[in-house]
Structure formats: C-alpha cells, structure tokens
Design a protein around this motif. Structure first.
Motif, PDB file in Angstrom:
ATOM      1  N   HIS A  66       3.804  97.275  12.793  1.00  0.00           N
ATOM      2  CA  HIS A  66       3.648  98.727  12.876  1.00  0.00           C
ATOM      3  C   HIS A  66       3.717  99.367  11.489  1.00  0.00           C
ATOM      4  O   HIS A  66       2.949 100.295  11.192  1.00  0.00           O
ATOM      5  N   ALA A  67       4.606  98.886  10.639  1.00  0.00           N
ATOM      6  CA  ALA A  67       4.690  99.418   9.273  1.00  0.00           C
ATOM      7  C   ALA A  67       3.381  99.179   8.521  1.00  0.00           C
ATOM      8  O   ALA A  67       2.918 100.045   7.770  1.00  0.00           O
ATOM      9  N   GLY A  68       2.795  98.012   8.719  1.00  0.00           N
ATOM     10  CA  GLY A  68       1.516  97.723   8.082  1.00  0.00           C
ATOM     11  C   GLY A  68       0.402  98.601   8.612  1.00  0.00           C
ATOM     12  O   GLY A  68      -0.469  99.056   7.857  1.00  0.00           O
ATOM     13  N   LEU A  69       0.416  98.844   9.910  1.00  0.00           N
ATOM     14  CA  LEU A  69      -0.597  99.693  10.525  1.00  0.00           C
ATOM     15  C   LEU A  69      -0.501 101.116   9.989  1.00  0.00           C
ATOM     16  O   LEU A  69      -1.522 101.763   9.707  1.00  0.00           O
ATOM     17  N   GLU A  70       0.718 101.602   9.840  1.00  0.00           N
ATOM     18  CA  GLU A  70       0.904 102.951   9.301  1.00  0.00           C
ATOM     19  C   GLU A  70       0.458 103.027   7.839  1.00  0.00           C
ATOM     20  O   GLU A  70      -0.045 104.058   7.397  1.00  0.00           O
ATOM     21  N   ALA A  71       0.631 101.953   7.089  1.00  0.00           N
ATOM     22  CA  ALA A  71       0.246 101.940   5.676  1.00  0.00           C
ATOM     23  C   ALA A  71      -1.255 101.747   5.482  1.00  0.00           C
ATOM     24  O   ALA A  71      -1.795 102.075   4.422  1.00  0.00           O
ATOM     25  N   ALA A  72      -1.924 101.222   6.488  1.00  0.00           N
ATOM     26  CA  ALA A  72      -3.363 100.968   6.393  1.00  0.00           C
ATOM     27  C   ALA A  72      -4.144 102.274   6.319  1.00  0.00           C
ATOM     28  O   ALA A  72      -3.722 103.305   6.845  1.00  0.00           O
ATOM     29  N   THR A  73      -5.276 102.221   5.662  1.00  0.00           N
ATOM     30  CA  THR A  73      -6.168 103.385   5.561  1.00  0.00           C
ATOM     31  C   THR A  73      -7.596 103.042   5.983  1.00  0.00           C
ATOM     32  O   THR A  73      -8.405 103.943   6.191  1.00  0.00           O
ATOM     33  N   ALA A  74      -7.909 101.756   6.096  1.00  0.00           N
ATOM     34  CA  ALA A  74      -9.259 101.333   6.486  1.00  0.00           C
ATOM     35  C   ALA A  74      -9.490 101.627   7.964  1.00  0.00           C
ATOM     36  O   ALA A  74      -8.545 101.659   8.758  1.00  0.00           O
ATOM     37  N   PRO A  75     -10.735 101.819   8.371  1.00  0.00           N
ATOM     38  CA  PRO A  75     -11.020 102.089   9.777  1.00  0.00           C
ATOM     39  C   PRO A  75     -10.719 100.917  10.697  1.00  0.00           C
ATOM     40  O   PRO A  75     -10.403 101.104  11.867  1.00  0.00           O
ATOM     41  N   ILE A  76     -10.795  99.693  10.177  1.00  0.00           N
ATOM     42  CA  ILE A  76     -10.522  98.501  10.975  1.00  0.00           C
ATOM     43  C   ILE A  76      -9.334  97.765  10.376  1.00  0.00           C
ATOM     44  O   ILE A  76      -9.236  97.604   9.154  1.00  0.00           O
ATOM     45  N   VAL A  77      -8.432  97.334  11.234  1.00  0.00           N
ATOM     46  CA  VAL A  77      -7.259  96.587  10.797  1.00  0.00           C
ATOM     47  C   VAL A  77      -7.242  95.236  11.502  1.00  0.00           C
ATOM     48  O   VAL A  77      -7.422  95.167  12.721  1.00  0.00           O
TER      49      VAL A  77
END
Length: 220
Positions: A66-77
C-alpha cells in the motif's frame, strides 16, 4: 517524461537480491522499493541502483504494498517480490493485458523452475486456498501470485484494508465484487535469494493462510 509503469517491490532484508532484480527492470519502468524494516542496508543498495525508496513503518506485506501504491505516480502499477524469485524481464507479461485494455487485474501464475523454487508446503497451501476461492466466488485463477498489475487509480479506489498477508486475497475478492476483468498469465518462478519471511517457514505459511481465511470469512 514520466514512466507509464511503476514497479512496487516490497522489501525486508533483500540486500542479496536487489542488485540483480533492479538491474533487470526495463529502463522505461520506475522501480519503487518499499522498505519494511530492513537492517541489511537494502534501502542504500536500492538507491545505488536507481530505485525510488519509500518506507512502510507498519510491518506487513499489505502495508508495504500500500505504501508503494501511494508513492506511485504512473497510471499502471505492477507489484512483485524483491527476492529474485521472478524474472524482471517478464513484467510485461502481466502489464500488457492492462495496457491493452484487455483486463483490469492480471496475476502472474507461478511456473516453478525446480522443486526447491516453491516449497511443497507453500504450494499445497496455495492449491487448497485457491480451490476454495474458485468454488466460493467463481474466479478461475490458479495462483494468488505476488506478481500482478492493475491501474493505480482503480487499485486505490478499491479501498483495501488488510496490511498483512491477506492483502492479495482481499484484492482478488474486492476486484471480483466490483466486476473487474481478471486475467492470469504464466511467469517463471525460481528459488529466491535467502530465506522467505513467509513461505520459507511452516510457521510463516500458516500465518499467511490464517490471514487469508480471515479475509474469506469477511467477504463471504
């Protein structure tokens, strides 16, 4: 130009694996290493190899993802273990169905390269759990694998709550409840570098299954 894909790598003491894992990620992808309490210098190694490093103070797989998802900015993770068990050149296998608009969530079904790549107790536990899941919610997936991809905004919109080992199953259950198109593709799976904190031990496997059964009861 920002990357179209962010790669979230939950990390707890993966200093031995990170150099090869990060070196194999395509330059067009951005690696986000989420440190979950490492004491072996993993964050420093990740930075040295060009990864973005963020921290998840609460211990647990779901917390790190979840922390990584919140830090992501790309449209696809795309999420993947940082332990060297996956071939990072195959990330496109789970990303491409999302990018082409053919699926909303794509799992990588682990194809072990040897018996030691996936301990028998962990493989059996996964098989039993997935048989129950397929019967319960009619989702034809064969593996609740740790390599998977989806669109970031959609993932955040699911509002996943689990911060431990139940996270992948909650993702599947909520995706199904929201009528997501769920796909599965084969990916190679090899022996990890070092011992797993979860499936490398019987105790860790039991804890993971306990978390997932709790999740099944919640959504039944």
């Amino acid at each position: 130009m920002s990357s179209p894909v962010d790669v979230v790598l939950p990390c707890l003491d993966e200093a031995g694996a990170l150099p090869s894992v990060l070196a194999a990620i395509a330059p067009s992808y951005r690696a986000i290493v989420v440190d979950n309490g490492s004491t072996d210098g993993s964050p420093e190694i990740a930075r040295r190899f060009g990864a973005t490093v963020v921290y998840a103070s609460e211990r647990g797989y779901g917390s790190a993802v979840h922390a990584g998802l919140e830090a992501a900015t790309a449209p696809i993770v795309v999420c993947c273990d940082a332990d060297g068990s996956f071939d990072m050149h195959q990330l496109g296998r789970v990303v491409d169905p999302i990018m082409r608009g053919e699926a909303d969530l794509c799992f990588g079904r682990r194809v072990p390269s040897s018996a030691s790549a996936w301990p028998i107790h962990a493989r059996f536990a996964n098989w039993v759990l997935l048989r129950f899941v397929r019967w319960k919610i009619r989702v034809p997936v064969e593996d609740l694998g740790p390599m998977r991809a989806a669109r970031r905004d959609a993932l955040l919109g699911l509002g996943l709550q689990d911060r431990r080992s139940g996270y992948p199953l909650e993702l599947l259950l909520r995706a199904r409840r929201n009528n997501w198109r769920i796909a599965e593709v084969p990916v190679d799976y090899q022996a990890r570098v070092g011992q797993s904190k979860v499936t490398g031990t019987l105790r860790g496997t039991v804890q993971a299954i306990t978390d997932m059964l709790r999740m099944l009861r919640r959504y039944s």
